[in-house]
Enzyme design. Structure first.
Site, PDB file in Angstrom:
ATOM      1  N   LYS A  66      22.737  28.721  23.045  1.00 55.55           N
ATOM      2  CA  LYS A  66      23.631  28.339  24.189  1.00 55.55           C
ATOM      3  C   LYS A  66      24.202  29.513  24.978  1.00 55.55           C
ATOM      4  O   LYS A  66      24.050  29.651  26.091  1.00 55.55           O
ATOM      5  CB  LYS A  66      25.182  27.888  23.319  1.00 55.55           C
ATOM      6  N   ARG A 120      34.819  21.365  20.688  1.00 52.27           N
ATOM      7  CA  ARG A 120      34.246  21.389  19.523  1.00 52.27           C
ATOM      8  C   ARG A 120      34.672  20.095  18.745  1.00 52.27           C
ATOM      9  O   ARG A 120      34.086  19.965  17.577  1.00 52.27           O
ATOM     10  CB  ARG A 120      34.384  22.460  18.559  1.00 52.27           C
ATOM     11  N   ARG A 129      19.408  37.386  14.043  1.00 48.80           N
ATOM     12  CA  ARG A 129      20.337  37.986  14.973  1.00 48.80           C
ATOM     13  C   ARG A 129      21.183  38.895  14.125  1.00 48.80           C
ATOM     14  O   ARG A 129      22.154  39.757  14.705  1.00 48.80           O
ATOM     15  CB  ARG A 129      21.024  37.017  15.673  1.00 48.80           C
ATOM     16  N   ARG A 179      27.294  41.137  13.776  1.00 51.53           N
ATOM     17  CA  ARG A 179      28.221  40.196  13.274  1.00 51.53           C
ATOM     18  C   ARG A 179      28.253  39.573  12.228  1.00 51.53           C
ATOM     19  O   ARG A 179      27.232  39.063  11.888  1.00 51.53           O
ATOM     20  CB  ARG A 179      27.997  38.782  14.501  1.00 51.53           C
ATOM     21  N   ARG A 187      29.226  26.788   8.711  1.00 47.29           N
ATOM     22  CA  ARG A 187      29.438  26.679  10.237  1.00 47.29           C
ATOM     23  C   ARG A 187      28.790  25.229  10.594  1.00 47.29           C
ATOM     24  O   ARG A 187      29.430  24.333  11.384  1.00 47.29           O
ATOM     25  CB  ARG A 187      29.005  27.785  11.062  1.00 47.29           C
TER      26      ARG A 187
END
Length: 190
Positions: free
Chosen positions: A14, A89, A128, A134, A146
């Site tokens: 995204k 969401r 990532r 993160r 998640r």
């Protein structure tokens, strides 16, 4: 005015695609993740609150997210349109967004879902996580939590937007350019 909701599971691309779409269609990109991270980095009250949920891999409550998003829309009154990335969401957020946009004589033009296999996405996020710093991208259990949150709370949005004839699924696997072409084809045909 074009208002696009871009959604998909974490790691679906995204953020990457939003960069291309905002330039091509002159949209204001509103990424709830980026806004939360900014607030966390700057230790704002909202950031501290959001961090308590994000650290557990949970979604930030609707009320907090909605207030934050409304503030961001209000900061951009001259925008040609918005690209909502990571919002809504939940069904409650979608209804709140529709209601809020109505007060501005606007509506959602389309929702576009980037679809990809969970195992591919988990691998993307773990990779990532090696460079992003993160913590939510460095723990496979948090990533899968998640996805469970997404399936329970976000996936029902497909039916919500299908009922409005505003839902479009796009294959999120392939090169960045290939996915961008698929997204552009959907938006150009609106």
């Amino acid at each position: 005015m074009i208002n696009i909701v871009l959604f998909g599971k974490p790691g679906a691309g995204k953020g990457t695609q939003a960069e291309f779409l905002k330039e091509k269609y002159n949209l204001t990109h509103l990424s709830t993740g980026d806004i939360f991270r900014y607030n966390i980095k700057n230790n704002t009250d909202l950031g501290q609150l959001a961090k308590t949920f994000m650290d557990k891999g949970d979604l930030v409550p609707d009320e907090v997210t909605i207030q934050m998003l409304q503030s961001e829309v209000d900061k951009n009154p001259q925008s040609a349109g918005f690209l909502f990335d990571g919002f809504p969401r939940t069904l409650a957020q979608a209804a709140a967004l529709d209601k809020f946009l109505e007060t501005k004589d606007q509506s959602i033009t389309a929702t576009v879902a980037l679809e990809a296999d969970d195992e591919i996405l988990v691998a993307r996020l773990l990779e990532r996580g090696k460079t992003s710093g993160r913590p939510d991208d460095q723990d496979e259990e948090k990533i899968r939590n998640r996805y469970q949150e997404y399936n329970e709370k976000t996936a029902p949005l497909m039916d919500y937007y299908k009922a409005q004839e505003k839902f479009h699924a796009v294959n999120g696997i392939g090169s960045i350019e290939e996915v961008t072409k698929r997204l552009s084809k959907v938006i150009d045909n609106l």
